[in-house]
Design a protein around this motif. Sequence first.
Motif, PDB file in Angstrom:
ATOM      1  N   LEU A 170       1.129  -1.253   0.093  1.00  0.00           N
ATOM      2  CA  LEU A 170      -0.223   0.164   0.267  1.00  0.00           C
ATOM      3  C   LEU A 170       1.029   1.709  -0.309  1.00  0.00           C
ATOM      4  O   LEU A 170       1.063   2.173  -0.670  1.00  0.00           O
ATOM      5  CB  LEU A 170      -0.632  -0.031   1.647  1.00  0.00           C
ATOM      6  N   ASN A 171       1.688   1.359   0.542  1.00  0.00           N
ATOM      7  CA  ASN A 171       3.079   2.077   1.181  1.00  0.00           C
ATOM      8  C   ASN A 171       3.433   2.762  -0.984  1.00  0.00           C
ATOM      9  O   ASN A 171       3.167   3.789  -0.486  1.00  0.00           O
ATOM     10  CB  ASN A 171       3.938   2.087   1.996  1.00  0.00           C
ATOM     11  N   ASP A 172       3.956   1.197  -1.054  1.00  0.00           N
ATOM     12  CA  ASP A 172       4.157   1.556  -2.964  1.00  0.00           C
ATOM     13  C   ASP A 172       3.405   2.358  -3.260  1.00  0.00           C
ATOM     14  O   ASP A 172       4.141   2.591  -4.481  1.00  0.00           O
ATOM     15  CB  ASP A 172       5.022  -0.023  -3.025  1.00  0.00           C
ATOM     16  N   LEU A 173       2.071   1.714  -3.539  1.00  0.00           N
ATOM     17  CA  LEU A 173       1.097   1.918  -4.151  1.00  0.00           C
ATOM     18  C   LEU A 173       1.480   3.420  -3.863  1.00  0.00           C
ATOM     19  O   LEU A 173       1.541   4.351  -5.370  1.00  0.00           O
ATOM     20  CB  LEU A 173       0.401   1.438  -3.829  1.00  0.00           C
ATOM     21  N   PHE A 174       1.369   4.149  -2.768  1.00  0.00           N
ATOM     22  CA  PHE A 174       1.766   5.867  -2.711  1.00  0.00           C
ATOM     23  C   PHE A 174       2.930   6.119  -3.008  1.00  0.00           C
ATOM     24  O   PHE A 174       2.568   7.472  -3.440  1.00  0.00           O
ATOM     25  CB  PHE A 174       1.364   6.370  -0.933  1.00  0.00           C
ATOM     26  N   ALA A 175       3.241   5.511  -3.046  1.00  0.00           N
ATOM     27  CA  ALA A 175       5.403   6.385  -3.812  1.00  0.00           C
ATOM     28  C   ALA A 175       4.772   6.452  -4.909  1.00  0.00           C
ATOM     29  O   ALA A 175       5.345   7.025  -5.270  1.00  0.00           O
ATOM     30  CB  ALA A 175       6.356   4.876  -3.108  1.00  0.00           C
ATOM     31  N   PHE A 176       4.298   4.954  -5.852  1.00  0.00           N
ATOM     32  CA  PHE A 176       4.361   5.912  -7.064  1.00  0.00           C
ATOM     33  C   PHE A 176       3.376   6.605  -7.562  1.00  0.00           C
ATOM     34  O   PHE A 176       3.259   7.333  -8.852  1.00  0.00           O
ATOM     35  CB  PHE A 176       3.415   4.686  -8.005  1.00  0.00           C
ATOM     36  N   ILE A 177       1.905   7.159  -6.874  1.00  0.00           N
ATOM     37  CA  ILE A 177       0.925   7.974  -7.145  1.00  0.00           C
ATOM     38  C   ILE A 177       1.909   9.336  -6.895  1.00  0.00           C
ATOM     39  O   ILE A 177       1.870  10.810  -7.915  1.00  0.00           O
ATOM     40  CB  ILE A 177      -0.139   8.065  -6.520  1.00  0.00           C
ATOM     41  N   ALA A 178       2.791   9.419  -5.910  1.00  0.00           N
ATOM     42  CA  ALA A 178       3.447  10.621  -5.616  1.00  0.00           C
ATOM     43  C   ALA A 178       4.598  10.927  -7.140  1.00  0.00           C
ATOM     44  O   ALA A 178       4.603  11.868  -7.134  1.00  0.00           O
ATOM     45  CB  ALA A 178       4.463  10.412  -4.054  1.00  0.00           C
ATOM     46  N   ALA A 179       5.484   9.787  -7.336  1.00  0.00           N
ATOM     47  CA  ALA A 179       5.625   9.869  -8.538  1.00  0.00           C
ATOM     48  C   ALA A 179       6.163  10.991  -9.449  1.00  0.00           C
ATOM     49  O   ALA A 179       6.233  11.258 -10.154  1.00  0.00           O
ATOM     50  CB  ALA A 179       7.134   8.904  -8.562  1.00  0.00           C
ATOM     51  N   ALA A 180       4.667  10.163 -10.396  1.00  0.00           N
ATOM     52  CA  ALA A 180       3.759   9.822 -11.354  1.00  0.00           C
ATOM     53  C   ALA A 180       3.446  11.625 -10.931  1.00  0.00           C
ATOM     54  O   ALA A 180       3.826  12.047 -12.170  1.00  0.00           O
ATOM     55  CB  ALA A 180       2.520   9.208 -10.791  1.00  0.00           C
ATOM     56  N   VAL A 181       3.140  12.056  -9.690  1.00  0.00           N
ATOM     57  CA  VAL A 181       2.364  13.776 -10.065  1.00  0.00           C
ATOM     58  C   VAL A 181       4.181  14.536  -9.918  1.00  0.00           C
ATOM     59  O   VAL A 181       3.821  15.208 -10.308  1.00  0.00           O
ATOM     60  CB  VAL A 181       2.664  13.382  -8.296  1.00  0.00           C
ATOM     61  N   ALA A 182       5.460  14.067  -9.158  1.00  0.00           N
ATOM     62  CA  ALA A 182       6.799  14.270 -10.048  1.00  0.00           C
ATOM     63  C   ALA A 182       7.222  14.413 -10.755  1.00  0.00           C
ATOM     64  O   ALA A 182       7.486  15.412 -11.592  1.00  0.00           O
ATOM     65  CB  ALA A 182       7.417  13.827  -8.554  1.00  0.00           C
TER      66      ALA A 182
END
Length: 333
Positions: A170-182
């Motif tokens: 789940l935290n990795d999913l959040f990380a990918f969302i943050a990376a996509a935004v970045a």
Amino acid sequence: MSDHSDVHTETPAAHAGHRHGVPADADRRHLTAALVLLVAFIAVEVVVGVLSGSLALISDAAHMLSDAAAIVFALIAMRLSARPPQGGYTFGLKRAEIMSAQINGLTLLLLAVYFIYEGIARLIHPPDVEGWPVLVTALAGIAVNVAAARLIGRADRTRLNIEGAYQHILNDLFAFIAAAVAGLVVMLTGFTRADAIAALVVAALMIKAGYELVRDSGRVFMEAAPAGTDPAVIGAAMADRPGVVEVHDLHVWEVTSGYPALSAHVLVEPGGDCHTVRRDVEGLLSERHHIGHTTLQVDHIAPETLLIGATPTGAHCGDAHGPAHRPAPAGPL
């Protein structure tokens, strides 16, 4: 007829309660499928992260590696905890699941510290980051992690080791969302510090999940009462059963996730039926408090103790642990 009953029991309903609702074989299949997905994607993410210079992707690749390790630990712990008790391990190896959860929690905390350090360094000295590889890889990662989270979500998440693996995903999913935004921000504005900010957001989420896993697994290792269980309430309810004079040496703990256990010394009025009282108390614990693994020592209280008004506990236990619970005084008629 003996005036003493010291019996361990485990009611069928309660035993079924800690044979978790999802079959163990199904749990293993779900976790193994998620593991294959993650390992296949890790290699892609490392290559793209290095070529693009993205800390968010490189940090997430390391996080995904910890995800894969978390699932491996969970699978190993499930195998170990399924072994029957033998030798000195009278509960078997059921706490292997809790060890797995603790390792997963500590891994999240250690990774968070590293990424906070690297994120702050890149905020001060931002490197060149290519936005489009970050965005494309992050979108693919979101799809992979959604699939992995759905697979693990079908397993029995009441087991802390499975919950630990799920929190990693789940935290990795959040990380990918943050990376996509970045990645999108870098593409549209050229603001390369967005990558480091995304890594810091992921680190904060890691700290939250890691702390909760370490806290919950630590409660089991310290033999605290299960979360949401109040031993004082249980002791008072036991003491209010017919024929009970006092309950002391009351201990409530978890052997592993979803496997609560209780032991206590119960004193019964002179002439009372110890076995009837024991069965009544066991029924109370199983039906109202969902505790089926119980060990109750049931004794008659000595008549002279009541006559002289001495404390019942002192007459039976020289080293009683915790408070004594006695029936509530009768109210006025």
